[in-house]
Each structure stands twice: as C-alpha cells, then as structure tokens.
Design a protein around this motif. Structure first.
Motif, short mmCIF file in Angstrom:
data_model
loop_
_atom_site.label_atom_id
_atom_site.label_comp_id
_atom_site.label_asym_id
_atom_site.label_seq_id
_atom_site.Cartn_x
_atom_site.Cartn_y
_atom_site.Cartn_z
N ALA A 197 -23.87 1.79 -27.21
CA ALA A 197 -24.39 2.80 -26.71
C ALA A 197 -23.82 3.45 -25.14
O ALA A 197 -23.90 4.48 -24.77
CB ALA A 197 -25.90 2.30 -26.27
N SER A 198 -23.00 2.40 -24.40
CA SER A 198 -22.74 2.83 -23.08
C SER A 198 -21.23 3.73 -23.46
O SER A 198 -20.89 4.57 -22.50
CB SER A 198 -22.12 1.52 -22.36
OG SER A 198 -23.27 0.98 -22.06
N LEU A 199 -20.69 3.57 -24.23
CA LEU A 199 -19.48 4.40 -24.69
C LEU A 199 -19.99 5.70 -25.18
O LEU A 199 -19.40 6.95 -24.89
CB LEU A 199 -18.75 3.86 -26.16
CG LEU A 199 -17.93 2.67 -25.65
CD1 LEU A 199 -17.06 2.09 -26.91
CD2 LEU A 199 -16.83 2.98 -24.62
N ILE A 200 -21.19 5.76 -25.82
CA ILE A 200 -21.63 7.16 -26.54
C ILE A 200 -22.25 7.92 -25.10
O ILE A 200 -22.02 9.42 -25.08
CB ILE A 200 -22.74 6.94 -27.42
CG1 ILE A 200 -22.02 6.26 -28.69
CG2 ILE A 200 -23.72 8.38 -27.76
CD1 ILE A 200 -23.14 6.08 -29.77
N ASN A 201 -23.12 7.26 -24.36
CA ASN A 201 -23.77 7.91 -23.05
C ASN A 201 -23.03 8.09 -21.88
O ASN A 201 -23.41 8.56 -21.10
CB ASN A 201 -25.10 7.54 -22.69
CG ASN A 201 -24.99 6.03 -22.42
OD1 ASN A 201 -24.13 5.35 -21.80
ND2 ASN A 201 -26.02 5.09 -22.58
N GLY A 202 -21.60 7.78 -22.06
CA GLY A 202 -20.75 7.71 -20.90
C GLY A 202 -21.07 6.72 -19.69
O GLY A 202 -20.40 7.02 -18.73
N HIS A 203 -21.95 5.86 -19.96
CA HIS A 203 -22.14 4.82 -18.77
C HIS A 203 -20.91 4.04 -18.42
O HIS A 203 -20.66 3.93 -17.28
CB HIS A 203 -23.14 3.89 -19.47
CG HIS A 203 -23.62 2.96 -18.37
ND1 HIS A 203 -24.04 3.08 -16.85
CD2 HIS A 203 -23.68 1.30 -18.34
CE1 HIS A 203 -24.31 1.91 -16.22
NE2 HIS A 203 -24.02 0.96 -17.38
N ILE A 204 -20.28 3.69 -19.33
CA ILE A 204 -18.90 2.95 -18.91
C ILE A 204 -18.21 3.72 -18.03
O ILE A 204 -17.47 3.38 -16.90
CB ILE A 204 -18.30 2.29 -20.16
CG1 ILE A 204 -19.20 1.42 -20.63
CG2 ILE A 204 -16.82 1.80 -19.62
CD1 ILE A 204 -18.38 0.86 -22.11
#
Length: 288
Positions: free
Chosen positions: A152-159
């Motif tokens: 999810a963090s890779l998809i939404n750009g959180h990382i």
C-alpha cells in the motif's frame, strides 16, 4: 493534506496579538491501524518468545549446539552454591550473578530456575506449547500486515513521500541529533531526519530480518526455502540473530516512548489515534 486552523485569543480588555497554530491531518487511518496492530503483535511476540527461549536459555553461533559443544554466546543458568541457589548470566565467557532476574527468579522463599522471570513471559508459567501457539499466530499477523503495508505504501507514495531520506535530510542530520539530545522538538507535518532513519531501519531491516530468521528456525520451512538457513549461518546463528533483533526492537520501543513523552504526549498520541496533529505556530511566534 487536510488541515484546520484555530485561533487563540487572550481574554484581555486590550487587543492582544493573535497567536495561531495549525492542526493537520498527519496520519492516515491505514498508518494508524497498522501501527497499533504491530504494537500489539510485537508485545505478544516478545513475551511468548521469551517463553520459548526459556525452554533452552542459551544462544550459539553456528549450525550445531549441545553438550559436546562450547560455543554459547549467552547462557542463563542456576546453580547450588554454599550460599544457596544462585542465578547466573554468562556472556561471551564472562559470568555475572543475576539471581532474582535471570537464571533464578521468583519470590526469595520459592526461587525457580528459568531464563527470564515469570512476569516477562506469556504464559507466566512454563508452557512451551502454548507459548509457541501464541508466538506463531502473532508472527503471521505481523508478517501479513507488514507485507500489506509495504504494498500500500508503494502504491500511495507514502514511502517515497514521507520515509525516504532526501539530500537535505542528510545535511540536517547533525543538527537533528543535537536538537533531540537537548530535547528540542520541531512540530511539523513531516517526519524529521531521525524519525525517517529510525523508522526505516525498523520497517525495512529489523522486522524483515526478524521474520526471515524466524522462518529459518522452522524445520517445516526447510523443504520450502532450504537455502535460507545456510545464508544466515545455520539454525543456531539464526536464533541468535533473532534474539539480537528482539533486543534492538525493545531498545527502539523504549527510546520511542521517551521521545513521545518529551515531545508532548497529548499531541503525539492524538496524532496516532485520531490522525490530527498540532504543528508549531509560524516562525517568530512562541507556542503557548
């Protein structure tokens, strides 16, 4: 990023300068949910893991261990001495009397030989089977939620947006270390440099290493990933790494709690419970 602005007006008869601060929506519902799932999972993993460790309270380096080997790096033991039963901790050949905590613990009138004391294990009494059931259940909880969080963090750009250190973070690192050492905190909408590095180490190094070493210790995984144990230096080395990572996670937790208390527990807890976080007033104004 959602935000809400509020104004504080002092109840004075004369007009007073208006001081403003901003409350921002800092933590998403997904971040908050995974944070608390991980906190609960690691709590039960720690205490059930110590229960499992107590079945053989010693750590080794290499592929083999046992009575014919003298390769332990850590050992908890209990011995009868002229002064009565004593508990000892041996670290790299250096022995320390740890009676009452490690090796031999419990009420003075009823000492029990065990690696970690009863208050530090789940269950509190010696029960390896129950400890293993609890440990494996929360290991799967941790592993699955960590994988989902990563995707999810890779998809939404959180990382990329919030956790990946940038060049300016590297330049600000000495100042950030000095500010934390003096307990000077800057309440902004972004993670500071030390947070990025510490969270990155935990999420991308320590937790994955904890999972991998756990898999390497499982005989049932030998047929699935037989090379993993050899990569980690043997099942006994994997167990020692697993224990070491646990100690590092406990140290991270202690520092994390200290920083939360020092930075303002109400604001920090509100952020991780509701998502809303109060930032510092604009530069030049002092927060009241």
């Amino acid at each position: 990023m959602k935000s809400a602005t509020f104004t504080e007006v002092q109840p004075n008869a004369e007009p007073a300068p208006v001081k403003t601060g901003t409350v921002i929506y800092r933590q998403s519902a997904w971040t908050r949910l995974t944070h608390w799932i991980w906190a609960i999972a690691i709590f039960f993993l720690l205490l059930s893991g110590l229960q499992i460790f107590n079945a053989h309270p010693a750590l080794y380096i290499g592929k083999q261990s046992g009575f014919a080997f003298d390769n332990s790096v850590l050992r908890f033991t209990a011995e009868d001495t002229p002064a009565g039963p004593k508990g000892y901790t041996t670290v790299f050949g250096h022995r320390f009397d740890t009676t009452g905590v490690f090796g031999l613990s419990g009420p003075a009138s009823d000492r029990e030989a065990r690696g970690f004391p009863s208050w530090a294990t789940i269950p509190s009494y010696q029960d390896l089977a129950t400890g293993r059931v609890i440990h494996f259940f929360f290991a799967w909880v941790l592993s699955i939620t960590l994988l989902l969080w990563l995707i999810a963090s890779l998809i939404n750009g959180h990382i990329r947006r919030d956790l990946a250190p940038r060049g300016e973070d590297i330049r600000h690192l000495p100042r950030d270390i000095a500010d934390h050492a003096r307990l000077r905190f800057h309440h902004t909408g972004r993670y500071n440099t030390l947070q990025k590095f510490s969270y990155g180490i935990v999420l991308f190094i320590l937790l994955p290493l904890m999972i991998l070493t756990g898999l390497a210790m499982s005989p049932s995984m030998d047929s699935v990933i037989p090379f993993l144990t050899d990569i980690l230096g043997g099942r006994q080395t994997a167990r020692t790494i697993h224990f070491t990572v646990m100690v590092l996670l406990v140290l991270f937790f202690v520092v994390h709690i200290v920083m939360v208390l020092a930075a303002g527990p109400i604001n920090e807890l509100r952020s991780i419970i509701t998502g809303w976080y109060r930032t510092d007033p604009p530069t030049g104004e002092k927060e009241t």
